[in-house]
Design an enzyme around this catalytic site. Sequence first.
Site, short mmCIF file in Angstrom:
data_model
loop_
_atom_site.label_atom_id
_atom_site.label_comp_id
_atom_site.label_asym_id
_atom_site.label_seq_id
_atom_site.Cartn_x
_atom_site.Cartn_y
_atom_site.Cartn_z
N GLY A 16 34.59 36.96 40.43
CA GLY A 16 35.95 37.27 40.85
C GLY A 16 36.96 36.27 40.33
N GLY A 18 40.26 33.67 41.61
CA GLY A 18 41.02 33.04 42.68
C GLY A 18 42.47 32.92 42.28
N GLY A 19 43.26 32.22 43.07
CA GLY A 19 44.68 32.10 42.80
C GLY A 19 44.99 31.45 41.47
N PHE A 20 44.14 30.50 41.02
CA PHE A 20 44.42 29.78 39.79
C PHE A 20 43.22 29.71 38.86
CE2 PHE A 20 47.83 28.18 42.47
CZ PHE A 20 48.89 28.18 41.59
N VAL A 23 36.11 32.69 39.37
CA VAL A 23 35.13 32.28 40.37
C VAL A 23 33.75 32.77 39.93
CG1 VAL A 23 34.42 32.40 42.78
CG2 VAL A 23 36.85 32.38 42.20
N ASP A 136 48.97 32.14 51.21
CA ASP A 136 48.31 33.34 50.67
C ASP A 136 47.22 33.82 51.62
OD1 ASP A 136 48.07 35.37 48.83
OD2 ASP A 136 46.74 34.27 47.48
#
Length: 441
Positions: A16, A18-20, A23, A136
Amino acid sequence: MQSLPPGDLECLELVGCGGFGLVYRGWSRTLGTEIALKMIQGERGDDPRDFNKERDMMHKANYTYVLRLLGVYEKRDGEQIEYGLVMEYMHNGSLRTLFDKVPDVPWALRFQILHQVVLGMNYLHHVLNPSIIHRDLKPRNVLLNKYLDVQITDFGLAKNAGSTTTSLNQSGPGTISYMPPESFRVLNYKPTKKFDVYSFAILTWSVLSGQEPYEVADNMMIKLLIPNGSRPDMDLVKKWTSEKMVPEAIDLMMECWSEDPETRPSFSDCKPKTLSMSRAYAKDIYQAIQQVLDFFRSMSTSRRTSKVDDVPDGVNLSSMTDLSDITGSFAIQVYQEILNGVESKPQVEPFEEPIDSGELLRKNFATIVHANPDITSILDDLFSQKIISQEELSTIEASGTSQNLVRATLLKVMNKGRRSSDVFLQLLKLYSSSVMDSLTS
């Protein structure tokens, strides 16, 4: 904070974003466990500010219901550098995963999740100093561990309250459907704690309905709907209002998504309300967890993707714990341990030197009672971590004055033995540090 050596991580598989960063799921030879790795790419000479900020935030936010940072990782390939945050891998995925996969999530589990989210956010907002604004909070950033307890994650957008970080506005980062109306109205808007409270309201709607908000609207439409007072479809949750305690949840949700941020409650205000809802279903939580585990177990053959040839030498597959590994009488043993508080431990800083917690409480019984520490918060955590049962909590709360509450709590904790005494002292250190300092000075 442990720095893992180059080549330590194996069997990396993209799972996946993540915000930055990306993953991965993988295995750490040093830690001897399955891990989640969030990687941020850069070039030699770059200042990895985003990585350092998220690393420091996670290291600071060390709490029972916040995903723990296990270590950091750095990989160099020519001019390219990859910086990694190493965390425990959550086989159950996120809160969104739960509702996507389980047809009918039991209400006992829904309300436990909401209460644990509030406890985690209360820690970030009201216990840490300076406090952390997450920015978030949404179902995909609420992970569930193997016991279905909450683990708040993704601090890529987080900031310290009062800091002068870049504004968050209509063109900035964040998840549009979870952002409050003021973030779309005010140029150079700087998020406050009320930003997270609004996000929690939308998360609550998602937990009650099992859906994602504004599913048929694009981001541009949502940016118009929210500032004009529109909220997610209430018809999807009204059908549940006949269920016990759900009207109370809806009332709290609507308070938290108020148009005026000043009228939204704080997470410390939300705590007793979500605790009340959680307690109403406390007797059903064991069965609820079992029900979800059984459902995941029935899907286990399709979920396991690892091949034997991919596993590092010397690694026992059974140590890569999946829900499918928890079966029969072992499940009963595991969850009985949870109910008795064996597996629950607040992730606050350990004491510098080993102490006999039971003896310390006995010697200082009168001193602690007289000091009258914040016993309400301690009781909330003792109950949430299943150190004390619903019946024991009710008995303690019937004790009368606040000092009587402290006295009754101490007696109950001491009678349960060393483990519960250890947890009580950790919570005392967390919520009433001055009292704890006076005992150990």
